[in-house]
Design a protein around this motif. Structure first.
Motif, PDB file in Angstrom:
ATOM      1  N   LEU A  84       9.575 -25.651  50.168  1.00 11.21           N
ATOM      2  CA  LEU A  84       9.662 -24.538  51.127  1.00 11.21           C
ATOM      3  C   LEU A  84       8.331 -24.341  51.853  1.00 11.21           C
ATOM      4  CD1 LEU A  84      11.702 -21.909  49.063  1.00 11.21           C
ATOM      5  CD2 LEU A  84      12.521 -23.432  50.869  1.00 11.21           C
ATOM      6  N   CYS A 101      16.425 -24.235  60.475  1.00 12.22           N
ATOM      7  CA  CYS A 101      16.349 -22.831  60.031  1.00 12.22           C
ATOM      8  C   CYS A 101      16.268 -21.888  61.218  1.00 12.22           C
ATOM      9  CB  CYS A 101      15.157 -22.632  59.105  1.00 12.22           C
ATOM     10  SG  CYS A 101      15.311 -23.498  57.527  1.00 12.22           S
ATOM     11  N   ARG A 111      11.816 -19.653  55.566  1.00 19.89           N
ATOM     12  CA  ARG A 111      11.824 -19.982  54.133  1.00 19.89           C
ATOM     13  C   ARG A 111      13.059 -19.444  53.431  1.00 19.89           C
ATOM     14  NH1 ARG A 111       5.590 -19.109  52.292  1.00 19.89           N
ATOM     15  NH2 ARG A 111       4.744 -20.787  53.544  1.00 19.89           N
ATOM     16  N   ASN A 112      13.488 -18.252  53.807  1.00 22.37           N
ATOM     17  CA  ASN A 112      14.693 -17.702  53.179  1.00 22.37           C
ATOM     18  C   ASN A 112      15.907 -18.554  53.530  1.00 22.37           C
ATOM     19  OD1 ASN A 112      17.191 -15.600  53.578  1.00 22.37           O
ATOM     20  ND2 ASN A 112      16.000 -15.195  51.719  1.00 22.37           N
ATOM     21  N   SER A 150      15.829 -21.727  51.671  1.00 23.71           N
ATOM     22  CA  SER A 150      16.220 -21.585  50.260  1.00 23.71           C
ATOM     23  C   SER A 150      17.742 -21.617  50.122  1.00 23.71           C
ATOM     24  CB  SER A 150      15.632 -20.304  49.647  1.00 23.71           C
ATOM     25  OG  SER A 150      16.271 -19.155  50.148  1.00 23.71           O
ATOM     26  N   TYR A 151      18.465 -21.109  51.101  1.00 22.47           N
ATOM     27  CA  TYR A 151      19.930 -21.200  51.098  1.00 22.47           C
ATOM     28  C   TYR A 151      20.365 -22.658  51.272  1.00 22.47           C
ATOM     29  CZ  TYR A 151      21.104 -16.227  51.108  1.00 22.47           C
ATOM     30  OH  TYR A 151      21.297 -14.915  50.759  1.00 22.47           O
ATOM     31  N   LYS A 165      18.625 -25.274  50.332  1.00 17.88           N
ATOM     32  CA  LYS A 165      18.354 -25.911  49.036  1.00 17.88           C
ATOM     33  C   LYS A 165      19.474 -25.594  48.038  1.00 17.88           C
ATOM     34  CE  LYS A 165      14.146 -25.877  47.253  1.00 17.88           C
ATOM     35  NZ  LYS A 165      13.417 -27.149  47.178  1.00 17.88           N
ATOM     36  N   LYS A 166      19.930 -24.344  48.052  1.00 16.75           N
ATOM     37  CA  LYS A 166      21.016 -23.937  47.152  1.00 16.75           C
ATOM     38  C   LYS A 166      22.280 -24.742  47.456  1.00 16.75           C
ATOM     39  CE  LYS A 166      23.510 -19.780  45.748  1.00 16.75           C
ATOM     40  NZ  LYS A 166      23.658 -18.336  45.950  1.00 16.75           N
TER      41      LYS A 166
END
Length: 194
Positions: A19, A33, A81-82, A85-86, A88-89
């Motif tokens: 990230l 993003c 970054r948020n 992170s989704y 990546k999930k």
């Protein structure tokens, strides 16, 4: 529903990217993003009538599609970054050819552009296309295809050769800015605001 599909030609397809380095190790994940944020966020909320799909074509397993569905999305914030992170999930979920839920409003599957184009009535954003402001309301598509910082590949051009092409103006803009301009055009038409 309005849909955007953005191709990430070098975007990492494994959840190990950092990230802290979205442009580098993420394979220009920062661009994707920003496109997700531009398609879904209003000043104080999320567009419930919008979907943003990103097609990740980078290593190690090219051909992963991640969908952000504004109608059911929860707890996403507009920072890169948020959103990453989704992503990546979603990349940590094993998938096949059918969308699988990775969280509220977050879905993922294997697939390529060719697999994806049959789902909606797409138009391609192309600086040499017809000015979008000259498109009649009934001809306005409900889905738009954009590329990251790279031009469409020869295979992608072949897949999209029969799709209408629209331009947003005399200058070439970033994908996330193009999404903002398209949504502004759609908002103005829907509200009758001139």
């Amino acid at each position: 529903m309005t849909s955007f599909t953005v191709i990430g030609h070098t975007a990492c397809t494994d959840a190990s990217f950092s990230l802290q380095d979205l442009p580098g190790k993420g394979g220009r994940m920062d661009l994707l993003c920003r496109a997700v944020a531009s398609s879904l966020f209003l000043s104080h909320g999320i567009r419930k009538d919008t979907i943003c799909d990103i097609i990740l074509l980078g290593p190690p397993n090219p051909g992963r599609i991640i969908r952000f569905d504004g109608s059911v999305l929860r707890s996403l914030s507009p920072d890169e970054r948020n959103i990453a992170s989704y992503i990546k999930k979603a990349l940590s979920v094993p998938v096949g050819k059918v969308f699988r839920e990775a969280g509220p409003g977050l879905f993922t599957r294997k697939g390529t552009l060719g697999d994806h184009l049959d789902e909606k009535r797409y138009a391609v954003l192309d600086e040499s296309g017809t000015d979008i402001r000259k498109v009649d309301d009934e001809d306005m598509p409900d889905a738009f295809l954009l590329s990251d910082n790279r031009n469409f590949s020869d295979d992608e051009l072949t897949c999209t050769r029969d799709l209408p092409r629209y331009s947003l103006g005399p200058e070439i803009v970033h994908a996330d800015h193009a999404i903002t301009l398209i949504l502004n055009e759609i908002d103005r038409r829907r509200s009758g605001w001139n």
